[in-house]
Motif scaffolding. Sequence first.
Motif, short mmCIF file in Angstrom:
data_model
loop_
_atom_site.label_atom_id
_atom_site.label_comp_id
_atom_site.label_asym_id
_atom_site.label_seq_id
_atom_site.Cartn_x
_atom_site.Cartn_y
_atom_site.Cartn_z
N ALA A 169 47.73 44.83 32.14
CA ALA A 169 46.52 45.53 31.69
C ALA A 169 45.62 44.72 30.76
N GLY A 170 45.91 43.45 30.49
CA GLY A 170 45.28 42.80 29.35
C GLY A 170 44.08 41.92 29.56
N LEU A 171 43.71 41.60 30.80
CA LEU A 171 42.68 40.59 31.02
C LEU A 171 41.26 41.14 30.95
N VAL A 172 40.34 40.26 30.58
CA VAL A 172 38.90 40.50 30.72
C VAL A 172 38.34 39.37 31.57
N GLY A 173 37.20 39.64 32.23
CA GLY A 173 36.61 38.60 33.06
C GLY A 173 35.31 39.04 33.68
N THR A 174 34.70 38.16 34.43
CA THR A 174 33.42 38.42 35.08
C THR A 174 33.60 38.73 36.56
N LEU A 175 32.54 39.26 37.15
CA LEU A 175 32.55 39.54 38.58
C LEU A 175 32.82 38.27 39.38
N SER A 176 32.10 37.21 39.10
CA SER A 176 32.23 35.99 39.90
C SER A 176 33.62 35.39 39.78
N ASP A 177 34.23 35.48 38.60
CA ASP A 177 35.59 34.98 38.45
C ASP A 177 36.56 35.74 39.35
N TYR A 178 36.47 37.07 39.33
CA TYR A 178 37.45 37.82 40.12
C TYR A 178 37.17 37.69 41.61
N VAL A 179 35.93 37.44 41.98
CA VAL A 179 35.62 37.16 43.38
C VAL A 179 36.41 35.93 43.84
N ARG A 180 36.53 34.94 42.99
CA ARG A 180 37.27 33.74 43.37
C ARG A 180 38.76 34.05 43.55
N PHE A 181 39.30 34.91 42.69
CA PHE A 181 40.70 35.32 42.86
C PHE A 181 40.87 36.08 44.18
N ALA A 182 39.96 37.02 44.45
CA ALA A 182 40.05 37.80 45.68
C ALA A 182 39.91 36.91 46.91
N ARG A 183 39.03 35.92 46.83
CA ARG A 183 38.85 34.99 47.96
C ARG A 183 40.12 34.17 48.20
N SER A 198 27.10 53.80 33.63
CA SER A 198 25.92 53.15 33.06
C SER A 198 25.39 52.07 33.98
N GLY A 199 26.30 51.49 34.78
CA GLY A 199 25.89 50.43 35.69
C GLY A 199 27.04 49.89 36.50
N PHE A 200 26.73 49.07 37.47
CA PHE A 200 27.72 48.46 38.35
C PHE A 200 27.31 47.02 38.63
N SER A 201 28.28 46.17 38.89
CA SER A 201 28.02 44.91 39.57
C SER A 201 29.04 44.78 40.68
N ALA A 202 28.64 44.12 41.76
CA ALA A 202 29.53 44.06 42.91
C ALA A 202 29.24 42.83 43.74
N ALA A 203 30.21 42.42 44.52
CA ALA A 203 30.05 41.27 45.41
C ALA A 203 30.87 41.49 46.67
N LEU A 204 30.36 40.96 47.76
CA LEU A 204 31.02 41.04 49.05
C LEU A 204 31.04 39.66 49.68
N VAL A 205 32.18 39.30 50.25
CA VAL A 205 32.35 37.99 50.90
C VAL A 205 32.69 38.21 52.36
N ASP A 206 31.96 37.53 53.26
CA ASP A 206 32.30 37.67 54.67
C ASP A 206 33.25 36.56 55.11
N SER A 207 33.61 36.59 56.38
CA SER A 207 34.63 35.66 56.88
C SER A 207 34.16 34.21 56.92
#
Length: 457
Positions: free
Chosen positions: A331-345, A62-71
């Motif tokens: 398996a239990g968490l919910v969250g937003t794109l921007s939140d998980y971007v911070r974890f990935a960063r 139905s849809g996607f959201s995505a984010a990319l972080v450079d160096s």
Amino acid sequence: MYKFKPIFAALAITTGLLALSGCATSQAPSSAITSLPPSVLPERIATMRTVLQDGVDKKVASGFSAALVDSYGRIESTYVGLADIETGKPITPDTVFRLYSMTKPVTAVAIMMLVEEGKVDLDAPVSTYIPSFAKTVVYVSGDTLETLKTEPAVRQLTVRDLMRQSAGIPWWGATKPVERLYAMNGIERAPSEPVPGFKGPRVANLQDLADRVAATPFTNQPGETWTYGIAIDVLGRVVEVASGQTLGTFFKERIFTPLGMNRTAFQVQPGDKENLANVYFAVSKIKPPSGGIDSYVKSLKDVPMHEALRPGDPPAKSPFLEPARIEFGGAGLVGTLSDYVRFARMIAGQGELDGVRLLKASSIAEMGKDQLGPKANANLIKQGYSYGLGFGTVVDSNLYPSGAPVGTMFWGGAAGTQFWANPQTNEAGVLMTQVLGDYLRTYQVNAARAALGNPVQ
């Protein structure tokens, strides 16, 4: 009622892939923009957005959201399609997603924080923290309780075995003998998911879950092979014992609040109830050829137009709106794109983000190292990756579908979410969607290829 079984069955073909960025919004670090080299993100994002739009047009999602972080810390984000077809609600920066197995890396980080504090030893027996694991057995043969044969585990299970998922701990299922035993013992695998046919008392808490796992045969001897299942949910109990806090409290106080992940939790936050996306089952009469874990339709042009996207978890009635009965660390968490971007960063930053350090660089390096070896990861290596401590890790870029660099750390969730982080280059990416379908992997891989500057297939 939400049908969890197809979601978790689908996870076996979605994990181990990367998907990344977009183009609707852009952020830059506080340093002077003119001092930075030109960004490659806009060109790559334009190609990636075309890939994702094709998936929406063909009703694969139905849809996607995505984010990319450079160096340099520059961030590009995009939002394509709808979060809820029935209400016409678009995917926006506020959309909340079910993370499912992208919860696992968070639990792994929690364990490593406790390792650094001397409260957990990776190579200590699990029984140090959960006594019921002191004596365990391994499945040998038999399809029924009458014919079941087991043997003692050759050694005690360790925390490292749980972290690298070489513990022989699967999910419940309807086909393999040990998976059927999990069902017979009522061992759940996801929030609000009762085990079909089980009439006994439901799992009460993480201690109860761990005790039921310990009482059920392992699929293999400890460390022998990679077995994907609820091993990291058992680790959630180790976090509780070692820290003296519930898993949710530890996550909030030690990880989410320091990182600014204020919309990630085991329950949709009160102010976000209107933002929860629906989960869909993508329906196509044309089935892709089967061929094992490394088989999927490579080219976008070979993906057929789908007949329908059927809702699976209407947001107004979702169990994720209620307090979690069990805080599943796998398996239990919910969250937003921007939140998980911070974890990935934070992972890409070798344990640090914006001056907040959760882990030492050496801990991140250990988590991103192949912890299995050639025998235990025989099935994974066909796709160019292995498993570290709570993360997948790329070991062969030529075999890995997106061509991601060796050492890239990643994982995904059952409803199509994906992330990656590269501690060598400080780059990261996150893809969010909420769909189950045979052709989703084509878009995950090709979105990743576009974002990495590799040709789309």
